[in-house]
Design an enzyme around this catalytic site. Structure first.
Site, mmCIF file in Angstrom:
data_model
loop_
_atom_site.group_PDB
_atom_site.id
_atom_site.type_symbol
_atom_site.label_atom_id
_atom_site.label_comp_id
_atom_site.label_asym_id
_atom_site.label_seq_id
_atom_site.Cartn_x
_atom_site.Cartn_y
_atom_site.Cartn_z
ATOM 1 N N LYS A 122 49.280 -33.193 124.644
ATOM 2 C CA LYS A 122 48.457 -33.046 125.850
ATOM 3 C C LYS A 122 49.290 -32.642 127.060
ATOM 4 O O LYS A 122 48.800 -31.924 127.923
ATOM 5 C CB LYS A 122 47.721 -34.351 126.167
ATOM 6 N N LYS A 205 42.689 -29.108 115.112
ATOM 7 C CA LYS A 205 41.602 -30.091 115.138
ATOM 8 C C LYS A 205 40.422 -29.548 115.953
ATOM 9 O O LYS A 205 40.628 -28.895 116.975
ATOM 10 C CB LYS A 205 42.172 -31.352 115.800
ATOM 11 N N LYS A 208 36.880 -31.105 121.902
ATOM 12 C CA LYS A 208 36.040 -30.747 123.038
ATOM 13 C C LYS A 208 36.827 -29.979 124.084
ATOM 14 O O LYS A 208 36.254 -29.351 124.954
ATOM 15 C CB LYS A 208 35.358 -31.978 123.640
HETATM 16 P P1 AMP Z 1 38.056 -38.418 121.770
HETATM 17 O O1 AMP Z 1 36.987 -37.422 121.917
HETATM 18 O O2 AMP Z 1 39.428 -37.808 121.775
HETATM 19 O O3 AMP Z 1 37.928 -39.574 122.707
HETATM 20 O O4 AMP Z 1 37.890 -39.024 120.309
HETATM 21 C C1 AMP Z 1 36.954 -40.034 120.004
HETATM 22 C C2 AMP Z 1 36.969 -40.354 118.532
HETATM 23 O O5 AMP Z 1 36.594 -39.213 117.765
HETATM 24 C C3 AMP Z 1 38.338 -40.804 118.002
HETATM 25 O O6 AMP Z 1 38.135 -41.816 117.026
HETATM 26 C C4 AMP Z 1 38.866 -39.556 117.361
HETATM 27 O O7 AMP Z 1 39.791 -39.828 116.332
HETATM 28 C C5 AMP Z 1 37.591 -38.931 116.797
HETATM 29 N N1 AMP Z 1 37.729 -37.478 116.680
HETATM 30 C C6 AMP Z 1 37.890 -36.580 117.692
HETATM 31 N N2 AMP Z 1 38.002 -35.326 117.214
HETATM 32 C C7 AMP Z 1 37.926 -35.436 115.860
HETATM 33 C C8 AMP Z 1 37.985 -34.489 114.776
HETATM 34 N N3 AMP Z 1 38.128 -33.187 114.995
HETATM 35 N N4 AMP Z 1 37.860 -34.964 113.517
HETATM 36 C C9 AMP Z 1 37.694 -36.290 113.271
HETATM 37 N N5 AMP Z 1 37.642 -37.225 114.233
HETATM 38 C C10 AMP Z 1 37.756 -36.811 115.512
#
Ligand code: AMP
Ligand code: TRP
Length: 342
Positions: A122, A205, A208
């Site tokens: 990041k 990955k 968003k």
């Molecule tokens: P975040 O949007 O970074 O706060 O992620 C929230 C949750 O979604 C966390 O448990 C991440 O590990 C999961 N997550 C985010 N992106 C992915 C992805 N591409 N595949 C699987 N899990 C994800």
């Protein structure tokens, strides 16, 4: 490092969080939310959080942060989290997270934090210009979890290292103060889609924050958009294999099959028994139809809830009170252990 007490000594309790730093993606849904819902139906107390304090470790426009927090709350509920059965709240409304995070900033070591790959990703090339909060992010995450003495944390694969750090912090705190106070939390990283990849690049990955909207499926995308994104998803020229081994060197094909399996609640092997030998021109419409049928009811319910922000704010205030009832005595006990006069 010495072993602290096993988490089995603690009441089973699930905690997880998602950042309101933009819309929810299919990665969040399959890697996190779907699992949150099943754990709510199992024998756990479940505590789920919109982690707005984590989101501001990188710049967030204030009005967008407010809207994204409410939309995320709508996404949790529309995906099946029931505020009557789970505690659902926003991080900054429970000040105990910040209180425990400071203590953990003093437990975690610089060397541990410097190894965190998410910070390196990041912060990018200009790490000197990253916020101090982005560097300290994993200590706040440990506080989120341990301020509830949570024993299980469902997350996607990318959060594994942060959960190891959470265990290191708990172990060091327990050891330094000679207590058995914090549990060693177990990560729950399960299912066919713990790492959903970008639709444009099977080595990245789905996120968003990817500049290309075509790389992801958003939970608010309509049926035509979902279909168009899947139609344009990168693949290779071969037909689908009949066994999982055949996906080993085919990241884009593997990703689409994993998404199908997770959405259909099937194993990858079972999916390939049905679709092995088919070309992508046949598989992609099947995947679109499945994705639309699973996601449309969720996005419709999200839209309904977002139109009623007062209802969302009421749910969040109530959730914050319930969360504080658990967190406050744990912070008080932590202060006593550390020797703070209160
Ligand atoms: P975040 O949007 O970074 O706060 O992620 C929230 C949750 O979604 C966390 O448990 C991440 O590990 C999961 N997550 C985010 N992106 C992915 C992805 N591409 N595949 C699987 N899990 C994800
Ligand atoms: N770091 C997580 C992410 O980016 C979000 C998060 C913050 C979290 N605190 C948490 C996840 C506590 C699980 C438990 O996805």
């Amino acid at each position: 490092m010495s072993e602290a007490p096993a988490s089995t000594a603690f009441t089973p309790r699930v905690f997880s969080g998602i950042q309101p730093s933009g819309g929810l993606t299919l990665g969040n849904y399959l890697g996190a939310l779907k699992r949150f819902v099943t754990m709510q139906d199992e024998a756990y107390q479940t505590v789920y959080c919109m982690v707005d304090m984590h989101a501001i470790t990188v710049w967030q426009d204030p009005a967008k942060l407010t809207a994204a927090t409410r939309e995320l709350c709508a996404g949790f509920i529309a995906s099946g989290i029931d505020p009557e059965r789970s505690i659902l709240f926003n991080q900054s409304q429970v000040p105990e997270h910040a209180q425990l995070a400071w203590i953990f900033n003093c437990v975690a070591r610089m060397g541990w934090m410097k190894r965190m790959t998410q910070f390196k990703d990041k912060a990018g090339k200009n790490a000197e210009n990253a916020s101090l909060g982005l560097f300290a992010y994993p200590a706040l995450m440990a506080a989120d979890i341990l301020v509830y003495h949570a024993t299980h944390v469902p997350v996607g694969e990318d959060q594994k290292q942060h959960l190891e750090l959470t265990r290191d912090i708990a172990t060091k705190f327990n050891h330094d103060y000679g207590v058995d106070f914090f549990p060693l939390t177990e990560p729950v990283i399960e299912g066919a889609a713990t790492r959903v990849m970008s639709l444009r690049d099977g080595s990245k990955k789905m996120s968003k924050s990817d500049p290309s909207d075509m790389s992801r499926i958003n939970m608010t995308d309509d049926a035509d958009t979902i279909a168009a994104k899947i139609r344009k998803a990168r693949t290779d020229p071969d037909a689908l294999p009949s066994e999982a081994d055949g996906l080993a060197e085919r990241p884009e094909a593997r990703n689409l099959v994993n998404i199908y399996a997770a959405l259909a609640d099937m194993t990858v092997d079972a999916v390939l028994r049905d679709v092995g030998g088919k070309p992508f021109s046949e598989f992609k419409p099947m995947l679109s139809e499945l994705a639309v049928s699973k996601l449309s009811p969720i996005s419709a319910e999200m839209a309904r809830l977002v139109a009623a922000p007062d209802e969302i704010d009421r749910i969040l205030s109530r959730g914050a009170e319930q969360a504080r009832d658990i967190a406050r005595p744990i912070v008080e006990k932590t202060y006593d252990i550390v020797g703070m006069v209160r």
